[in-house]
Scaffold this motif. Structure first.
Motif, mmCIF file in Angstrom:
data_model
loop_
_atom_site.group_PDB
_atom_site.id
_atom_site.type_symbol
_atom_site.label_atom_id
_atom_site.label_comp_id
_atom_site.label_asym_id
_atom_site.label_seq_id
_atom_site.Cartn_x
_atom_site.Cartn_y
_atom_site.Cartn_z
ATOM 1 N N UNK A 67 48.878 46.797 44.903
ATOM 2 C CA UNK A 67 47.648 47.364 45.470
ATOM 3 C C UNK A 67 47.128 48.507 44.581
ATOM 4 N N UNK A 68 48.054 49.309 44.031
ATOM 5 C CA UNK A 68 47.639 50.377 43.100
ATOM 6 C C UNK A 68 46.923 49.759 41.901
ATOM 7 N N UNK A 69 47.526 48.677 41.393
ATOM 8 C CA UNK A 69 46.984 48.015 40.204
ATOM 9 C C UNK A 69 45.606 47.415 40.510
ATOM 10 N N UNK A 70 45.501 46.809 41.672
ATOM 11 C CA UNK A 70 44.232 46.210 42.084
ATOM 12 C C UNK A 70 43.150 47.284 42.230
ATOM 13 N N UNK A 71 43.523 48.393 42.826
ATOM 14 C CA UNK A 71 42.581 49.490 43.035
ATOM 15 C C UNK A 71 42.020 49.971 41.688
ATOM 16 N N UNK A 72 42.913 50.120 40.709
ATOM 17 C CA UNK A 72 42.481 50.561 39.379
ATOM 18 C C UNK A 72 41.497 49.557 38.777
ATOM 19 N N UNK A 73 41.854 48.295 38.865
ATOM 20 C CA UNK A 73 41.017 47.236 38.292
ATOM 21 C C UNK A 73 39.631 47.225 38.947
ATOM 22 N N UNK A 74 39.603 47.309 40.274
ATOM 23 C CA UNK A 74 38.316 47.249 40.985
ATOM 24 C C UNK A 74 37.449 48.463 40.655
ATOM 25 N N UNK A 99 37.169 35.076 41.054
ATOM 26 C CA UNK A 99 38.288 35.150 42.003
ATOM 27 C C UNK A 99 39.403 36.070 41.520
ATOM 28 N N UNK A 100 39.871 36.880 42.455
ATOM 29 C CA UNK A 100 41.010 37.752 42.191
ATOM 30 C C UNK A 100 42.130 37.326 43.131
ATOM 31 N N UNK A 111 41.318 29.241 34.405
ATOM 32 C CA UNK A 111 40.783 30.294 33.537
ATOM 33 C C UNK A 111 39.667 31.124 34.171
ATOM 34 N N UNK A 112 39.387 30.895 35.451
ATOM 35 C CA UNK A 112 38.432 31.775 36.171
ATOM 36 C C UNK A 112 39.176 32.911 36.859
ATOM 37 N N UNK A 113 40.518 32.761 36.998
ATOM 38 C CA UNK A 113 41.253 33.628 37.923
ATOM 39 C C UNK A 113 41.957 34.806 37.265
ATOM 40 N N UNK A 114 41.839 35.949 37.922
ATOM 41 C CA UNK A 114 42.667 37.110 37.603
ATOM 42 C C UNK A 114 43.777 37.116 38.640
ATOM 43 N N UNK A 115 45.001 37.213 38.182
ATOM 44 C CA UNK A 115 46.115 37.212 39.133
ATOM 45 C C UNK A 115 46.871 38.531 39.042
ATOM 46 N N UNK A 116 47.014 39.184 40.188
ATOM 47 C CA UNK A 116 47.820 40.401 40.312
ATOM 48 C C UNK A 116 49.074 40.014 41.069
ATOM 49 N N UNK A 117 50.203 40.233 40.423
ATOM 50 C CA UNK A 117 51.460 39.754 40.998
ATOM 51 C C UNK A 117 52.470 40.901 40.987
ATOM 52 N N UNK A 143 45.636 45.502 50.964
ATOM 53 C CA UNK A 143 44.660 44.763 50.143
ATOM 54 C C UNK A 143 43.364 44.574 50.930
ATOM 55 N N UNK A 144 43.477 44.188 52.191
ATOM 56 C CA UNK A 144 42.278 43.957 53.009
ATOM 57 C C UNK A 144 41.469 45.235 53.173
ATOM 58 N N UNK A 145 42.170 46.321 53.470
ATOM 59 C CA UNK A 145 41.460 47.590 53.673
ATOM 60 C C UNK A 145 40.775 48.034 52.383
ATOM 61 N N UNK A 146 41.463 47.847 51.268
ATOM 62 C CA UNK A 146 40.878 48.215 49.974
ATOM 63 C C UNK A 146 39.643 47.352 49.691
ATOM 64 N N UNK A 147 39.778 46.056 49.923
ATOM 65 C CA UNK A 147 38.663 45.141 49.656
ATOM 66 C C UNK A 147 37.457 45.516 50.515
ATOM 67 N N UNK A 148 37.688 45.783 51.780
ATOM 68 C CA UNK A 148 36.575 46.107 52.677
ATOM 69 C C UNK A 148 35.932 47.434 52.295
ATOM 70 N N UNK A 149 36.790 48.387 51.936
ATOM 71 C CA UNK A 149 36.292 49.717 51.530
ATOM 72 C C UNK A 149 35.400 49.597 50.292
ATOM 73 N N UNK A 150 35.725 48.642 49.409
ATOM 74 C CA UNK A 150 34.941 48.487 48.173
ATOM 75 C C UNK A 150 33.818 47.478 48.331
ATOM 76 N N UNK A 151 33.671 46.935 49.544
ATOM 77 C CA UNK A 151 32.580 45.998 49.799
ATOM 78 C C UNK A 151 32.815 44.601 49.258
ATOM 79 N N UNK A 152 34.078 44.208 49.138
ATOM 80 C CA UNK A 152 34.398 42.874 48.625
ATOM 81 C C UNK A 152 34.669 41.907 49.769
#
Ligand code: FES
Length: 164
Positions: free
Chosen positions: A79-86, A15-16, A36-42, A110-119
């Motif tokens: 979103x920039x940070x998430x994009x780098x991580x993904x 989970x992200x 301890x399963x979660x990555x959190x971007x804040x 975030x939604x557009x990025x997730x969909x673009x990356x197939x998440x």
């Protein structure tokens, strides 16, 4: 307290969690549950907008912070940070599952990025609510199945469902 909640994360998922500003209030109970399963971007506009950081550090596996003005964490948007991580963890795409809450433009990005990356993922929508019981339609969002009420059918929606 209104509407639905975040769906469970399957055991084999990674989970992200993504929170923008006060969106942390919605994400925090989920962060505690997944711990301890979660990555959190804040992220926030500046360091004063970011709350309960000490508590978050002791709760999740990884905490990544960003501010628009660079006053804390990475300079830029969450979103920039998430994009780098993904991009760096693209081999794990099939396991990543997104949960996001924050301002409308952040959720859209975030939604557009997730969909673009197939998440797969979920967004918790923030809308003004007049009645809170499904009667006034002040909180509707456009989805693939027509308009839905954030206070009744939401606030959490599948990221694929929303028409931005
Ligand atoms: Fe009135 Fe949702 S707040 S229908």
């Amino acid at each position: 307290p209104l509407g639905n909640g975040y769906p469970e994360a399957p055991d084999n998922s990674l989970p992200i969690l993504i929170a923008g500003g006060v969106g942390i209030a919605s994400i925090f109970p989920l962060a505690e549950k997944l711990s301890d399963k979660a990555h959190l971007f804040y992220g926030g506009r500046n360091k004063d907008e970011l709350l309960i950081l000490d508590k978050l550090r002791g709760t999740v596996k990884e905490l990544a912070i960003s501010t628009d003005d660079g006053s804390l964490g990475e300079k830029g948007t969450v979103v920039d940070m998430l994009n780098k991580f993904l991009t760096q963890h693209s081999s794990l795409t099939s396991q990543h599952l997104i949960y996001a809450c924050g301002p409308h433009p952040m959720l859209e990005a975030v939604s557009k990025l997730a969909l673009e990356k197939g998440l797969r993922g979920y967004v918790s929508m923030e809308e003004s609510m007049a009645c809170g019981v499904g009667a006034c339609l002040s909180c509707v969002v456009k989805t693939k199945d027509g308009y839905k009420r954030v206070c009744k059918e939401g606030p959490v929606f599948d990221a694929e469902e929303i028409i931005w």
